[in-house]
Write an enzyme that holds these catalytic residues in place. Structure first.
Site, PDB file in Angstrom:
ATOM      1  N   PHE A  59       0.525  10.140   0.436  1.00 58.30           N
ATOM      2  CA  PHE A  59      -0.044  10.247   1.785  1.00 58.30           C
ATOM      3  C   PHE A  59       1.013  10.424   2.877  1.00 58.30           C
ATOM      4  O   PHE A  59       0.685  10.459   4.062  1.00 58.30           O
ATOM      5  CB  PHE A  59      -0.918   9.022   2.098  1.00 58.30           C
ATOM      6  N   ARG A  87      -0.432 -10.085  10.499  1.00 61.63           N
ATOM      7  CA  ARG A  87      -1.140  -9.371   9.423  1.00 61.63           C
ATOM      8  C   ARG A  87      -2.536  -9.943   9.211  1.00 61.63           C
ATOM      9  O   ARG A  87      -3.479  -9.218   8.890  1.00 61.63           O
ATOM     10  CB  ARG A  87      -0.297  -9.371   8.146  1.00 61.63           C
ATOM     11  N   THR A  93      -5.089  -2.992   5.272  1.00 59.80           N
ATOM     12  CA  THR A  93      -4.742  -1.601   5.621  1.00 59.80           C
ATOM     13  C   THR A  93      -5.979  -0.705   5.618  1.00 59.80           C
ATOM     14  O   THR A  93      -6.169   0.119   6.510  1.00 59.80           O
ATOM     15  CB  THR A  93      -3.725  -1.051   4.591  1.00 59.80           C
ATOM     16  N   ARG A 104      -8.467  -4.257  12.711  1.00 61.58           N
ATOM     17  CA  ARG A 104      -8.820  -3.029  11.974  1.00 61.58           C
ATOM     18  C   ARG A 104     -10.313  -2.957  11.678  1.00 61.58           C
ATOM     19  O   ARG A 104     -10.911  -1.877  11.724  1.00 61.58           O
ATOM     20  CB  ARG A 104      -7.986  -2.935  10.699  1.00 61.58           C
ATOM     21  N   ASN A 114      -5.824   3.788  11.160  1.00 66.26           N
ATOM     22  CA  ASN A 114      -6.236   2.387  11.034  1.00 66.26           C
ATOM     23  C   ASN A 114      -5.836   1.513  12.235  1.00 66.26           C
ATOM     24  O   ASN A 114      -5.561   0.325  12.090  1.00 66.26           O
ATOM     25  CB  ASN A 114      -5.771   1.788   9.692  1.00 66.26           C
ATOM     26  N   HIS A 117      -0.377  -0.776  13.449  1.00 62.83           N
ATOM     27  CA  HIS A 117       0.626  -1.050  12.416  1.00 62.83           C
ATOM     28  C   HIS A 117       1.111  -2.480  12.613  1.00 62.83           C
ATOM     29  O   HIS A 117       1.173  -2.958  13.750  1.00 62.83           O
ATOM     30  CB  HIS A 117       1.808  -0.093  12.574  1.00 62.83           C
ATOM     31  N   GLU A 128      12.237  -2.280  12.463  1.00 64.84           N
ATOM     32  CA  GLU A 128      11.256  -1.479  13.213  1.00 64.84           C
ATOM     33  C   GLU A 128      11.389  -1.694  14.719  1.00 64.84           C
ATOM     34  O   GLU A 128      11.290  -0.743  15.505  1.00 64.84           O
ATOM     35  CB  GLU A 128       9.843  -1.814  12.722  1.00 64.84           C
TER      36      GLU A 128
HETATM   37  P1  CMP Z   1       0.763   0.990   8.241  1.00 67.83           P
HETATM   38  O1  CMP Z   1       0.566  -0.484   8.279  1.00 67.83           O
HETATM   39  O2  CMP Z   1       1.171   1.656   9.498  1.00 67.83           O
HETATM   40  O3  CMP Z   1       1.833   1.353   7.098  1.00 67.83           O
HETATM   41  C1  CMP Z   1       1.823   2.561   6.375  1.00 67.83           C
HETATM   42  C2  CMP Z   1       0.604   3.380   6.658  1.00 67.83           C
HETATM   43  O4  CMP Z   1       0.303   4.364   5.701  1.00 67.83           O
HETATM   44  C3  CMP Z   1      -0.620   2.490   6.650  1.00 67.83           C
HETATM   45  O5  CMP Z   1      -0.615   1.652   7.765  1.00 67.83           O
HETATM   46  C4  CMP Z   1      -1.736   3.507   6.588  1.00 67.83           C
HETATM   47  O6  CMP Z   1      -2.112   3.996   7.862  1.00 67.83           O
HETATM   48  C5  CMP Z   1      -1.094   4.622   5.796  1.00 67.83           C
HETATM   49  N1  CMP Z   1      -1.675   4.657   4.459  1.00 67.83           N
HETATM   50  C6  CMP Z   1      -1.563   3.731   3.501  1.00 67.83           C
HETATM   51  N2  CMP Z   1      -2.245   4.123   2.396  1.00 67.83           N
HETATM   52  C7  CMP Z   1      -2.792   5.329   2.698  1.00 67.83           C
HETATM   53  C8  CMP Z   1      -3.608   6.235   1.972  1.00 67.83           C
HETATM   54  N3  CMP Z   1      -4.004   5.968   0.716  1.00 67.83           N
HETATM   55  N4  CMP Z   1      -3.984   7.371   2.587  1.00 67.83           N
HETATM   56  C9  CMP Z   1      -3.569   7.634   3.849  1.00 67.83           C
HETATM   57  N5  CMP Z   1      -2.787   6.802   4.591  1.00 67.83           N
HETATM   58  C10 CMP Z   1      -2.419   5.662   4.015  1.00 67.83           C
END
Ligand code: CMP
Length: 139
Positions: A59, A87, A93, A104, A114, A117, A128
């Site tokens: 992804f 978290r 996520t 979320r 989503n 972060h 970060e």
């Molecule tokens: P974040 O916490 O910003 O960290 C990595 C990001 O990758 C996560 O939130 C999601 O927005 C994205 N992400 C994780 N898994 C997937 C997936 N299967 N498909 C698309 N985006 C993803």
């Protein structure tokens, strides 16, 4: 008590949907202080650098395109046990798996879009936060 800071971004979907205010309000009500904050649009290159840890994931391309598609809000937050507590506040996520009442669950549109972060460790929170803010910009 572990680490006192975490790093967050309010993602393009939540900014576009006018949810900066409600999300910051939930963050403050949960006891986090905002130590630094900026509104900006990431270039594709910078989004790629920020998420370089996910480079090999299927992804990654979608994630980088998405995170550079519109403005975001980046912020450094502090509270005791900041990483774990944040978290919990944001939820899983994948928003379909996020608990009721989490950011979320309330605001995310999909696993990519989503809403927010949150850093996954004290070490990554420091990395970060430094990606977006110099020490002079953090109080
Ligand atoms: P974040 O916490 O910003 O960290 C990595 C990001 O990758 C996560 O939130 C999601 O927005 C994205 N992400 C994780 N898994 C997937 C997936 N299967 N498909 C698309 N985006 C993803």
């Amino acid at each position: 008590m572990s680490g006192t800071i975490t790093f967050t971004m309010i993602k393009p979907d939540a900014v576009e949907a006018n949810n900066i205010g409600p999300i910051l309000s939930m963050i403050n009500k949960a006891g986090f202080r905002i130590n630094a904050m900026k509104y900006l649009k990431l270039s594709r290159e910078d989004a790629g650098k920020f998420y370089a840890v996910h480079k090999e994931r299927p992804f990654y391309g979608e994630l980088v395109d998405y995170m550079s598609s519109g403005p975001i809000v980046a912020a450094v937050l502090s509270k005791e046990n900041a990483v774990a507590d944040f978290r919990k506040l944001i939820g899983a996520t994948d928003p379909t798996k996020a608990d009721e009442g989490t950011i979320r669950k309330l605001f995310a549109k999909s696993i990519a879009a989503n809403a927010v972060h949150g850093s996954d460790s004290d070490e990554n929170a420091a990395i970060e936060a430094s990606f977006f803010f110099s020490s002079l910009e953090r109080n």
